[in-house]
Design an enzyme around this catalytic site. Structure first.
Site, PDB file in Angstrom:
ATOM      1  N   GLY A  45       0.771  -1.248   0.000  1.00 16.24           N
ATOM      2  CA  GLY A  45       0.000   0.000   0.000  1.00 16.24           C
ATOM      3  C   GLY A  45       0.797   1.291   0.000  1.00 16.24           C
ATOM      4  N   ASP A 100       0.401   3.447   4.191  1.00 21.29           N
ATOM      5  CA  ASP A 100      -0.632   4.224   3.512  1.00 21.29           C
ATOM      6  C   ASP A 100      -1.750   4.603   4.476  1.00 21.29           C
ATOM      7  OD1 ASP A 100      -1.417   1.570   3.800  1.00 21.29           O
ATOM      8  OD2 ASP A 100      -2.168   1.339   1.760  1.00 21.29           O
ATOM      9  N   ASP A 103      -5.546   1.618  10.185  1.00 20.06           N
ATOM     10  CA  ASP A 103      -6.963   1.312  10.350  1.00 20.06           C
ATOM     11  C   ASP A 103      -7.148   0.730  11.753  1.00 20.06           C
ATOM     12  OD1 ASP A 103      -9.652   0.819   9.282  1.00 20.06           O
ATOM     13  OD2 ASP A 103      -9.064  -1.265   9.074  1.00 20.06           O
ATOM     14  N   PHE A 152     -14.347   2.877   3.841  1.00 16.21           N
ATOM     15  CA  PHE A 152     -13.360   2.217   3.000  1.00 16.21           C
ATOM     16  C   PHE A 152     -12.899   3.159   1.883  1.00 16.21           C
ATOM     17  CE2 PHE A 152     -11.810  -0.792  -0.195  1.00 16.21           C
ATOM     18  CZ  PHE A 152     -10.952  -1.526   0.608  1.00 16.21           C
ATOM     19  N   ASP A 159      -5.916  -0.382  -2.173  1.00 19.43           N
ATOM     20  CA  ASP A 159      -6.633  -1.231  -3.115  1.00 19.43           C
ATOM     21  C   ASP A 159      -7.950  -1.762  -2.566  1.00 19.43           C
ATOM     22  OD1 ASP A 159      -5.212  -3.057  -1.248  1.00 19.43           O
ATOM     23  OD2 ASP A 159      -6.122  -4.601  -2.516  1.00 19.43           O
ATOM     24  N   ARG A 165      -4.994   0.683  -6.932  1.00 14.08           N
ATOM     25  CA  ARG A 165      -3.759   1.254  -6.371  1.00 14.08           C
ATOM     26  C   ARG A 165      -3.167   2.350  -7.252  1.00 14.08           C
ATOM     27  NH1 ARG A 165      -2.158  -2.067  -2.082  1.00 14.08           N
ATOM     28  NH2 ARG A 165      -2.444  -4.296  -2.393  1.00 14.08           N
TER      29      ARG A 165
END
Ligand code: IMP
Ligand code: MG
Length: 176
Positions: A45, A100, A103, A152, A159, A165
């Protein structure tokens, strides 16, 4: 825009990303002056973010990569797979771990613990995106590009089932 079965709309434009990346790079160049930091992007990512970031860093720095994966579709599996590891001696080095998105924080948590055992002089975390509502680990992420809601996102390295991406902007899912 549609990727597989999901609809996405532009959320953060390329120009805003570029501006924020330059700011983060300037901050690293200032904070790490004279320290020759080692920048460690987490693949896959972080590849675009990290490459844009290092181009804007004005001090000498080294790069080394780790690869991890915990996502399946739109959910964190909670089980971080380290696919390959580091090929570099980090003892007494100043390390900046770059991802990236943070979460649940499980990925960063596992990798930071691993890297700490290699006795770096210091270790800090940087992420382009942070979803504070999804965080399950107590992590101090020092450098954050954007704090975002728990939706999301894809694009700019991120991705959905392997796709998206390459997009220049960051997109957010529309509906559910
Ligand atoms: P964490 O371990 O739950 O913090 O998740 C970290 C990894 O999950 C990130 O490096 C991403 O690759 C992936 N991920 C988390 N949220 C998203 C998202 O909204 N879109 C795409 N990938 C995501
Ligand atoms: Mg990732």
């Amino acid at each position: 825009m549609k990727i597989k079965d999901k609809e996405f709309g532009v959320f953060i434009q390329q120009s805003s990303i570029e501006k924020r990346v330059r700011e983060l790079a300037a901050q690293i160049s200032e904070d790490y002056k004279g320290l020759d930091p080692v920048i460690i992007p987490i693949l896959n990512g972080a590849f675009l973010f990290a490459s844009d970031l290092v181009k804007e860093i004005s001090i000498p720095c080294e790069l080394s990569f780790v690869k991890a994966s915990s996502y399946s579709g739109m959910e964190s599996t909670g089980n971080v797979k380290k696919v390959f590891g580091l090929d570099m001696n980090l003892k007494s080095r100043h390390v900046i771990l770059v991802d990236d998105i943070v979460d649940t924080g499980l990925t960063m948590d596992v990798i930071v613990k691993d890297l700490k055992s290699l006795q770096p002089a210091s270790i800090e975390m940087m992420t382009l995106l942070l979803k504070p509502e999804a965080l399950q680990k107590q992590l101090h992420v020092k450098y954050v590009g954007f704090t975002i809601p728990n939706n999301f996102v894809v694009g700019y390295g991120l991705d959905y089932e392997g796709l998206g991406r390459n997009l220049k902007d960051i997109y957010q899912i529309v509906g559910r």
